[in-house]
Write a protein that holds these residues in place. Structure first.
Motif, PDB file in Angstrom:
ATOM      1  N   ARG A 171       0.837  -1.209   0.000  1.00  0.00           N
ATOM      2  CA  ARG A 171       0.000   0.000   0.000  1.00  0.00           C
ATOM      3  C   ARG A 171       0.869   1.256   0.000  1.00  0.00           C
ATOM      4  NH1 ARG A 171      -2.350   3.420   3.931  1.00  0.00           N
ATOM      5  NH2 ARG A 171      -4.330   4.318   3.219  1.00  0.00           N
ATOM      6  N   THR A 172       1.920   1.245   0.800  1.00  0.00           N
ATOM      7  CA  THR A 172       2.810   2.399   0.849  1.00  0.00           C
ATOM      8  C   THR A 172       3.460   2.649  -0.515  1.00  0.00           C
ATOM      9  OG1 THR A 172       3.276   2.068   3.204  1.00  0.00           O
ATOM     10  CG2 THR A 172       4.857   3.383   1.941  1.00  0.00           C
ATOM     11  N   ALA A 173       3.922   1.581  -1.161  1.00  0.00           N
ATOM     12  CA  ALA A 173       4.569   1.720  -2.468  1.00  0.00           C
ATOM     13  C   ALA A 173       3.627   2.346  -3.493  1.00  0.00           C
ATOM     14  CB  ALA A 173       5.058   0.361  -2.957  1.00  0.00           C
ATOM     15  N   ILE A 174       2.400   1.857  -3.540  1.00  0.00           N
ATOM     16  CA  ILE A 174       1.428   2.400  -4.498  1.00  0.00           C
ATOM     17  C   ILE A 174       1.113   3.855  -4.172  1.00  0.00           C
ATOM     18  CG2 ILE A 174      -0.951   2.215  -5.332  1.00  0.00           C
ATOM     19  CD1 ILE A 174      -0.705  -0.821  -4.917  1.00  0.00           C
ATOM     20  N   HIS A 175       0.943   4.150  -2.888  1.00  0.00           N
ATOM     21  CA  HIS A 175       0.633   5.518  -2.487  1.00  0.00           C
ATOM     22  C   HIS A 175       1.771   6.470  -2.864  1.00  0.00           C
ATOM     23  CE1 HIS A 175      -0.829   8.855  -0.003  1.00  0.00           C
ATOM     24  NE2 HIS A 175       0.428   9.003   0.369  1.00  0.00           N
ATOM     25  N   VAL A 176       2.997   6.080  -2.579  1.00  0.00           N
ATOM     26  CA  VAL A 176       4.145   6.937  -2.885  1.00  0.00           C
ATOM     27  C   VAL A 176       4.254   7.169  -4.386  1.00  0.00           C
ATOM     28  CG1 VAL A 176       6.658   7.067  -2.851  1.00  0.00           C
ATOM     29  CG2 VAL A 176       5.424   6.350  -0.802  1.00  0.00           C
ATOM     30  N   ALA A 177       4.085   6.113  -5.173  1.00  0.00           N
ATOM     31  CA  ALA A 177       4.183   6.243  -6.628  1.00  0.00           C
ATOM     32  C   ALA A 177       3.135   7.207  -7.171  1.00  0.00           C
ATOM     33  CB  ALA A 177       4.033   4.876  -7.287  1.00  0.00           C
ATOM     34  N   LEU A 178       1.913   7.097  -6.655  1.00  0.00           N
ATOM     35  CA  LEU A 178       0.842   7.981  -7.125  1.00  0.00           C
ATOM     36  C   LEU A 178       1.025   9.401  -6.620  1.00  0.00           C
ATOM     37  CD1 LEU A 178      -2.259   5.644  -6.652  1.00  0.00           C
ATOM     38  CD2 LEU A 178      -1.178   6.299  -8.812  1.00  0.00           C
ATOM     39  N   ARG A 179       1.532   9.540  -5.410  1.00  0.00           N
ATOM     40  CA  ARG A 179       1.613  10.860  -4.799  1.00  0.00           C
ATOM     41  C   ARG A 179       2.783  11.691  -5.325  1.00  0.00           C
ATOM     42  NH1 ARG A 179      -1.073  15.088  -3.192  1.00  0.00           N
ATOM     43  NH2 ARG A 179       0.316  16.492  -2.090  1.00  0.00           N
ATOM     44  N   VAL A 180       3.960  11.108  -5.385  1.00  0.00           N
ATOM     45  CA  VAL A 180       5.136  11.899  -5.772  1.00  0.00           C
ATOM     46  C   VAL A 180       5.539  11.684  -7.221  1.00  0.00           C
ATOM     47  CG1 VAL A 180       5.965  11.903  -3.399  1.00  0.00           C
ATOM     48  CG2 VAL A 180       6.821  10.184  -4.991  1.00  0.00           C
ATOM     49  N   LYS A 181       4.835  10.773  -7.921  1.00  0.00           N
ATOM     50  CA  LYS A 181       5.092  10.522  -9.351  1.00  0.00           C
ATOM     51  C   LYS A 181       6.539  10.125  -9.600  1.00  0.00           C
ATOM     52  CE  LYS A 181       0.848  11.858 -10.279  1.00  0.00           C
ATOM     53  NZ  LYS A 181       0.374  12.168  -8.942  1.00  0.00           N
ATOM     54  N   ARG A 182       7.057   9.264  -8.737  1.00  0.00           N
ATOM     55  CA  ARG A 182       8.419   8.763  -8.879  1.00  0.00           C
ATOM     56  C   ARG A 182       8.414   7.243  -8.705  1.00  0.00           C
ATOM     57  NH1 ARG A 182      11.592  13.314  -5.194  1.00  0.00           N
ATOM     58  NH2 ARG A 182      11.238  15.074  -6.591  1.00  0.00           N
ATOM     59  N   PRO A 183       9.439   6.557  -9.207  1.00  0.00           N
ATOM     60  CA  PRO A 183       9.429   5.093  -9.167  1.00  0.00           C
ATOM     61  C   PRO A 183       9.587   4.524  -7.762  1.00  0.00           C
ATOM     62  CG  PRO A 183      11.525   5.892 -10.013  1.00  0.00           C
ATOM     63  CD  PRO A 183      10.623   7.082  -9.922  1.00  0.00           C
ATOM     64  N   VAL A 184       8.995   3.347  -7.568  1.00  0.00           N
ATOM     65  CA  VAL A 184       9.136   2.588  -6.326  1.00  0.00           C
ATOM     66  C   VAL A 184       9.579   1.172  -6.690  1.00  0.00           C
ATOM     67  CG1 VAL A 184       7.419   3.947  -5.085  1.00  0.00           C
ATOM     68  CG2 VAL A 184       6.698   1.923  -6.349  1.00  0.00           C
ATOM     69  N   TYR A 185       9.991   0.404  -5.692  1.00  0.00           N
ATOM     70  CA  TYR A 185      10.526  -0.934  -5.953  1.00  0.00           C
ATOM     71  C   TYR A 185      10.041  -1.909  -4.888  1.00  0.00           C
ATOM     72  CZ  TYR A 185      14.009  -4.668  -6.531  1.00  0.00           C
ATOM     73  OH  TYR A 185      14.629  -5.869  -6.716  1.00  0.00           O
ATOM     74  N   LEU A 186       9.428  -3.011  -5.328  1.00  0.00           N
ATOM     75  CA  LEU A 186       9.027  -4.091  -4.435  1.00  0.00           C
ATOM     76  C   LEU A 186       9.700  -5.379  -4.901  1.00  0.00           C
ATOM     77  CD1 LEU A 186       5.194  -3.450  -3.946  1.00  0.00           C
ATOM     78  CD2 LEU A 186       7.031  -2.980  -2.332  1.00  0.00           C
ATOM     79  N   ASP A 224      -2.947   6.678   8.026  1.00  0.00           N
ATOM     80  CA  ASP A 224      -3.039   7.719   7.013  1.00  0.00           C
ATOM     81  C   ASP A 224      -1.659   7.956   6.404  1.00  0.00           C
ATOM     82  OD1 ASP A 224      -3.673   9.853   5.408  1.00  0.00           O
ATOM     83  OD2 ASP A 224      -3.927  11.286   7.045  1.00  0.00           O
ATOM     84  N   LEU A 225      -1.573   7.808   5.093  1.00  0.00           N
ATOM     85  CA  LEU A 225      -0.301   7.987   4.414  1.00  0.00           C
ATOM     86  C   LEU A 225      -0.222   9.327   3.691  1.00  0.00           C
ATOM     87  CD1 LEU A 225       0.213   4.415   2.910  1.00  0.00           C
ATOM     88  CD2 LEU A 225       1.318   5.403   4.917  1.00  0.00           C
ATOM     89  N   GLY A 226      -0.972  10.290   4.189  1.00  0.00           N
ATOM     90  CA  GLY A 226      -0.940  11.605   3.563  1.00  0.00           C
ATOM     91  C   GLY A 226       0.456  12.183   3.578  1.00  0.00           C
ATOM     92  N   PRO A 227       0.793  13.004   2.591  1.00  0.00           N
ATOM     93  CA  PRO A 227       2.149  13.550   2.513  1.00  0.00           C
ATOM     94  C   PRO A 227       2.440  14.500   3.671  1.00  0.00           C
ATOM     95  CG  PRO A 227       0.710  14.680   0.980  1.00  0.00           C
ATOM     96  CD  PRO A 227      -0.080  13.541   1.542  1.00  0.00           C
TER      97      PRO A 227
END
Length: 211
Positions: free
Chosen positions: A25-40, A59-62
């Motif tokens: 969930r964190t990875a997807i949220h970060v990718a959508l929020r900051v528009k940068r790549p993530v890695y799992l 809550d994973l709000g920025p």
């Protein structure tokens, strides 16, 4: 994992079923929020493992530093009001964060010349009366260079200075004349403000373009 950690915004190894749901969930949220790549990374012996999905999630709000955001807004407005020849430079993050309409409205309100970086081409309408072209340093037409390099306040939205995006090295422009707004940071001259979003509401609840 260590190699990709250097070039991604977030990474995790899914080797613990009790943590995997939160990490995904964190990875997807970060990718959508900051528009940068993530890695799992999924170990081979964990592909078919059942994961534990918690009933409630945090809550994973920025993170937003409202004090820094307010000071940054005030300093930017002060710079623009004091400038005689301001120029707006639009970058690729305007497209990534879907801020095109807000930037067009801002340009109209400021009534200043608008140019784009190499990566930001097409973000601002090419036929807009305020658009003066794509700035690429020494290869730009002389009239365009004169406007940009003669400006006393260069407002960058969604772009950092580099020889790749603007055709000039970072130290070729007078830092005291620069206002740079990126995804999570704002630079005004020698001042740096962290945890201030390019998009999202401001401390007084108004949308960014209201400022």
């Amino acid at each position: 994992f260590n190699v990709y950690k250097e070039v991604t915004e977030y990474g995790a190894i899914l080797d613990d079923p009790s943590l995997a749901a939160g990490q995904i969930r964190t990875a997807i949220h970060v990718a959508l929020r900051v528009k940068r790549p993530v890695y799992l990374e999924v170990p081979r012996d964990m592909v078919s493992a059942d994961i534990v999905v918690p009933e409630s999630v945090e809550d994973l709000g920025p993170k937003v530093d409202e004090g820094a955001l307010d000071e940054a807004v005030q300093e930017i407005v002060g710079r623009l009001n004091a400038a005689a020849r301001p120029v707006l430079i639009v970058g690729v993050e305007v497209h990534r964060f879907r801020l095109r309409d807000q930037v067009i409205a801002l340009a109209a309100r400021l009534n200043v010349p608008v140019t784009s970086s190499f990566l930001g081409r097409g973000v601002f309408p090419a036929r807009h009366p305020q658009f003066i072209g794509t700035y690429l340093g020494v290869v730009s037409p002389p009239p365009l260079r004169q406007i940009v390099e003669g400006s006393d306040c260069l407002l960058f939205l969604g772009e950092l200075i580099s020889d790749t995006t603007l055709g000039v090295p970072a130290d070729s422009l007078d830092e005291t004349r620069l206002v740079i707004c990126t995804a999570r940071e704002v630079f005004v001259g020698h001042h740096r403000y962290e945890d201030v979003p390019l998009d999202g509401p401001t401390p007084d609840g108004r949308s960014p373009e209201a400022h």
